[in-house]
Motif scaffolding. Sequence first.
Motif, PDB file in Angstrom:
ATOM      1  N   LEU A 149       0.770  -1.218   0.060  1.00 45.38           N
ATOM      2  CA  LEU A 149       0.000  -0.188   0.095  1.00 45.38           C
ATOM      3  C   LEU A 149       1.018   1.462   0.240  1.00 45.38           C
ATOM      4  N   LEU A 150       2.223   1.130   0.801  1.00 45.18           N
ATOM      5  CA  LEU A 150       2.866   2.222   1.010  1.00 45.18           C
ATOM      6  C   LEU A 150       3.516   2.551  -0.291  1.00 45.18           C
ATOM      7  N   LEU A 151       4.200   1.606  -1.075  1.00 43.85           N
ATOM      8  CA  LEU A 151       4.696   1.487  -2.377  1.00 43.85           C
ATOM      9  C   LEU A 151       3.820   2.049  -3.407  1.00 43.85           C
ATOM     10  N   LEU A 152       2.616   1.597  -3.308  1.00 42.92           N
ATOM     11  CA  LEU A 152       1.681   2.036  -4.481  1.00 42.92           C
ATOM     12  C   LEU A 152       1.140   3.622  -4.412  1.00 42.92           C
ATOM     13  N   THR A 153       1.248   3.763  -3.129  1.00 44.13           N
ATOM     14  CA  THR A 153       0.831   5.260  -2.669  1.00 44.13           C
ATOM     15  C   THR A 153       2.058   6.088  -3.171  1.00 44.13           C
ATOM     16  N   LEU A 154       3.090   5.718  -2.986  1.00 45.12           N
ATOM     17  CA  LEU A 154       4.266   6.572  -3.306  1.00 45.12           C
ATOM     18  C   LEU A 154       4.683   6.633  -4.804  1.00 45.12           C
ATOM     19  N   ILE A 155       4.474   5.595  -5.284  1.00 44.91           N
ATOM     20  CA  ILE A 155       4.584   5.650  -6.609  1.00 44.91           C
ATOM     21  C   ILE A 155       3.490   6.203  -7.566  1.00 44.91           C
ATOM     22  N   PHE A 156       2.367   5.970  -7.280  1.00 43.71           N
ATOM     23  CA  PHE A 156       1.135   6.750  -7.922  1.00 43.71           C
ATOM     24  C   PHE A 156       0.825   8.317  -7.816  1.00 43.71           C
ATOM     25  N   PHE A 157       1.426   8.572  -6.392  1.00 44.19           N
ATOM     26  CA  PHE A 157       1.359  10.087  -6.477  1.00 44.19           C
ATOM     27  C   PHE A 157       2.419  10.581  -6.973  1.00 44.19           C
ATOM     28  N   SER A 158       3.715   9.843  -7.013  1.00 43.56           N
ATOM     29  CA  SER A 158       4.823  10.519  -7.823  1.00 43.56           C
ATOM     30  C   SER A 158       4.509  10.911  -9.298  1.00 43.56           C
ATOM     31  N   VAL A 159       3.844   9.373  -9.745  1.00 36.48           N
ATOM     32  CA  VAL A 159       3.474   9.428 -11.261  1.00 36.48           C
ATOM     33  C   VAL A 159       2.593  10.679 -11.330  1.00 36.48           C
ATOM     34  N   LYS A 160       1.562  10.666 -10.503  1.00 36.30           N
ATOM     35  CA  LYS A 160       0.479  11.740 -10.790  1.00 36.30           C
ATOM     36  C   LYS A 160       1.061  13.301 -10.813  1.00 36.30           C
ATOM     37  N   SER A 161       1.862  13.307  -9.838  1.00 34.85           N
ATOM     38  CA  SER A 161       2.605  14.740  -9.968  1.00 34.85           C
ATOM     39  C   SER A 161       3.425  15.166 -11.010  1.00 34.85           C
ATOM     40  N   SER A 162       4.058  13.839 -11.384  1.00 32.03           N
ATOM     41  CA  SER A 162       4.828  13.888 -12.791  1.00 32.03           C
ATOM     42  C   SER A 162       4.184  14.515 -13.845  1.00 32.03           C
ATOM     43  N   TYR A 163       2.633  14.049 -13.948  1.00 35.43           N
ATOM     44  CA  TYR A 163       2.056  14.333 -15.020  1.00 35.43           C
ATOM     45  C   TYR A 163       1.477  15.985 -14.769  1.00 35.43           C
ATOM     46  N   GLN A 164       1.349  16.143 -13.712  1.00 34.34           N
ATOM     47  CA  GLN A 164       1.133  17.794 -13.502  1.00 34.34           C
ATOM     48  C   GLN A 164       2.317  18.554 -13.727  1.00 34.34           C
ATOM     49  N   LYS A 165       3.373  17.978 -13.271  1.00 32.00           N
ATOM     50  CA  LYS A 165       4.576  18.789 -13.466  1.00 32.00           C
ATOM     51  C   LYS A 165       5.009  19.226 -14.788  1.00 32.00           C
ATOM     52  N   ARG A 166       4.883  17.988 -15.601  1.00 31.88           N
ATOM     53  CA  ARG A 166       5.437  18.036 -16.866  1.00 31.88           C
ATOM     54  C   ARG A 166       4.393  18.493 -17.694  1.00 31.88           C
ATOM     55  N   GLY A 167       3.107  18.429 -17.548  1.00 27.45           N
ATOM     56  CA  GLY A 167       2.004  18.954 -18.256  1.00 27.45           C
ATOM     57  C   GLY A 167       1.475  17.826 -19.406  1.00 27.45           C
ATOM     58  N   VAL A 168       0.513  18.131 -20.461  1.00 24.00           N
ATOM     59  CA  VAL A 168      -0.060  17.186 -20.823  1.00 24.00           C
ATOM     60  C   VAL A 168       0.800  16.956 -22.127  1.00 24.00           C
ATOM     61  N   ASN A 169       1.399  17.881 -22.715  1.00 24.18           N
ATOM     62  CA  ASN A 169       1.954  17.911 -24.124  1.00 24.18           C
ATOM     63  C   ASN A 169       3.477  17.447 -24.069  1.00 24.18           C
ATOM     64  N   SER A 170       3.809  17.069 -22.883  1.00 22.54           N
ATOM     65  CA  SER A 170       5.505  16.627 -23.052  1.00 22.54           C
ATOM     66  C   SER A 170       5.417  15.185 -22.829  1.00 22.54           C
ATOM     67  N   ALA A 171       6.616  14.176 -23.365  1.00 24.05           N
ATOM     68  CA  ALA A 171       6.623  12.921 -23.220  1.00 24.05           C
ATOM     69  C   ALA A 171       6.945  12.485 -21.945  1.00 24.05           C
ATOM     70  N   PRO A 172       6.677  11.348 -21.468  1.00 25.58           N
ATOM     71  CA  PRO A 172       6.771  10.761 -20.142  1.00 25.58           C
ATOM     72  C   PRO A 172       8.194  10.517 -19.631  1.00 25.58           C
ATOM     73  N   LYS A 173       8.450  10.392 -18.485  1.00 30.65           N
ATOM     74  CA  LYS A 173       9.665  10.144 -18.047  1.00 30.65           C
ATOM     75  C   LYS A 173       9.902   9.587 -16.952  1.00 30.65           C
ATOM     76  N   SER A 177       7.129   7.047 -17.387  1.00 28.32           N
ATOM     77  CA  SER A 177       7.070   6.319 -18.611  1.00 28.32           C
ATOM     78  C   SER A 177       7.157   4.810 -18.480  1.00 28.32           C
ATOM     79  N   PHE A 178       7.556   4.361 -17.234  1.00 30.65           N
ATOM     80  CA  PHE A 178       7.592   2.960 -17.142  1.00 30.65           C
ATOM     81  C   PHE A 178       6.142   2.448 -17.006  1.00 30.65           C
ATOM     82  N   LEU A 179       5.337   3.281 -16.172  1.00 31.16           N
ATOM     83  CA  LEU A 179       3.966   2.774 -15.663  1.00 31.16           C
ATOM     84  C   LEU A 179       2.910   2.998 -16.741  1.00 31.16           C
TER      85      LEU A 179
END
Lengths: 375, 168
Positions: A149-173, A177-179
């Motif tokens: 649960l801890l791992l999933l929370t860390l992973i997906f909140f970090s992924v979510k913030s990546s989407y918010q930080k990088r915006g919609v129009n840039s490639a994932p990193k 990009s793994f997930l």
Amino acid sequence: MYSAIKSIVFVITMVLSPMACFTSYAQDSTVAEVVTEEVIAISETVTEGQPAHDHHAEVVDEQDPIAAIMHHISDANEFHIWGDIVLPLPVMVRKVDGSWSVGLSNQYHVEKDGLILSHGRIVDAHSHSAKGLIDLSVTKNVAMMLLSLLLLTLIFFSVKSSYQKRGVNSAPKGLQSFLEPIISFVIEDIAKPNLGKHYEKFLPYIMSAFFFILINNLLGLVPFFPASANLTGNIAFTLTMAVLTFIVTNISGNKNYWTHIFAMPGVPKVLLLIVTPLEIIGMFTKPFALMIRLFANMTAGHIIILSLVSLIFILGENGAAVGGAIGGTAIAVPFVLFMNALELLVAFLQAYIFTLLSAIFIGMAIEEHHEEAHH
Amino acid sequence: MLLFDAMELITPNLGLVFWTTICFLAFWFLVGKLAFKPIAKAIKSREESIEEALSSAKKAKEEMLQLQSDNQAAIKAAQQEASQILKEARDLKSAIEGNAQAKAKEEATKIVAEARAEIQKQKESALLEVKQEVSKLAVQIAEKILEKELSNSKEQQDFISDLVNKLN
């Protein structure tokens, strides 16, 4: 670069595992110091009626692979780390008389509140049975689940913030990009085709189920602390997941769904006497199949791997025959490697099948009234 | 023993059911709603933006092709027009040339005709003059020859008028 590291790790694994087995045999006839927890579990002879803390102290004469395997795939109130090192876990047990016994599992090596730790489980000190006890302890499975649960929370909140930080129009990193292909797979191949246009409403459930099962399948394959618990191969876990799918399915079921169960259109009234009970049974067999499938697949995989590891101890006659142990290692290591690779596939496959079928069941329940001729 | 183990294996433990429910519900409502939804939304909007970019690129390409064919048509039309103009000019030139020639010919013919008429006229007047001169001379000669007999003889008179008539 990456593939070079992979091949180095592979070679080291291939060389070290037989060596480790061999040295441990050469040193001692008791096999308490073998490399992985997997192997350690085999070394424990679980004798009926004996307290668990005695096991390591005893010089074991005979191995019982079945008991060892069963012990390993079952839940436990303590977390075995290495040799005699055990992580005590919180215990919270409601006794038959209604009172609660709370503590850490290492306090139960001797009788406490009429309870005692036996075979890794809290049981009644006199009858040596868990009957009538309600064990809400944080067991090995629960500990791994909390970790996941801890791992999933860390992973997906970090992924979510990546989407918010990088915006919609840039490639994932990176992690994103793994997930992303896996997330896209769940959306495009599980949710969209089966749930139709309202798929977004069920996406949190479908994705949660997929990743929750997937990560626990994968953690179950890791043979050492803090993973290694056979959580997704535990009937209680699969039961809970299947019940949740059942609840989601039936809560979202529309008029069309209930009509098909209780008054299947196009079926004569008399035949409904047969059809309706069958449909009602069908409501339950679907999640039941989900429960059994995940449980059986994951447990079977663990049993096969553990059986192959046991081969070393069976052919080695519990340390008496070094040549046999070497032979057993030579056979077991490639097979265990193969099985682990296969289980890696199964971990994904079972998470996929569970969520795919859940999506299909929910999809059937929310289907709009448009295919009359289908039945 | 095996049967006992198997029974234990397929008997769900209430504690684990409890914990699984709590963990999964927590995961579902925490991560499912707060992370999966925005992630899915982000993926979807990116897909849309990629699709949009692709379609607009396609549209731009089509427009470019259209523009290119327009250009080509314009060039072709211009070429046609130029050749038309050239042809007209050539026609005009030849027409002018033909016209001039005809006019010159006509003029020449006219001049020649005028000259001829003049010549004829001159010739006639010259002849007339010559005739008058000749007749005058003839009369004078005849006067001189016939001076003496002209006044009396009727035969002579007739002869003279006959001569005069013949002169005409």
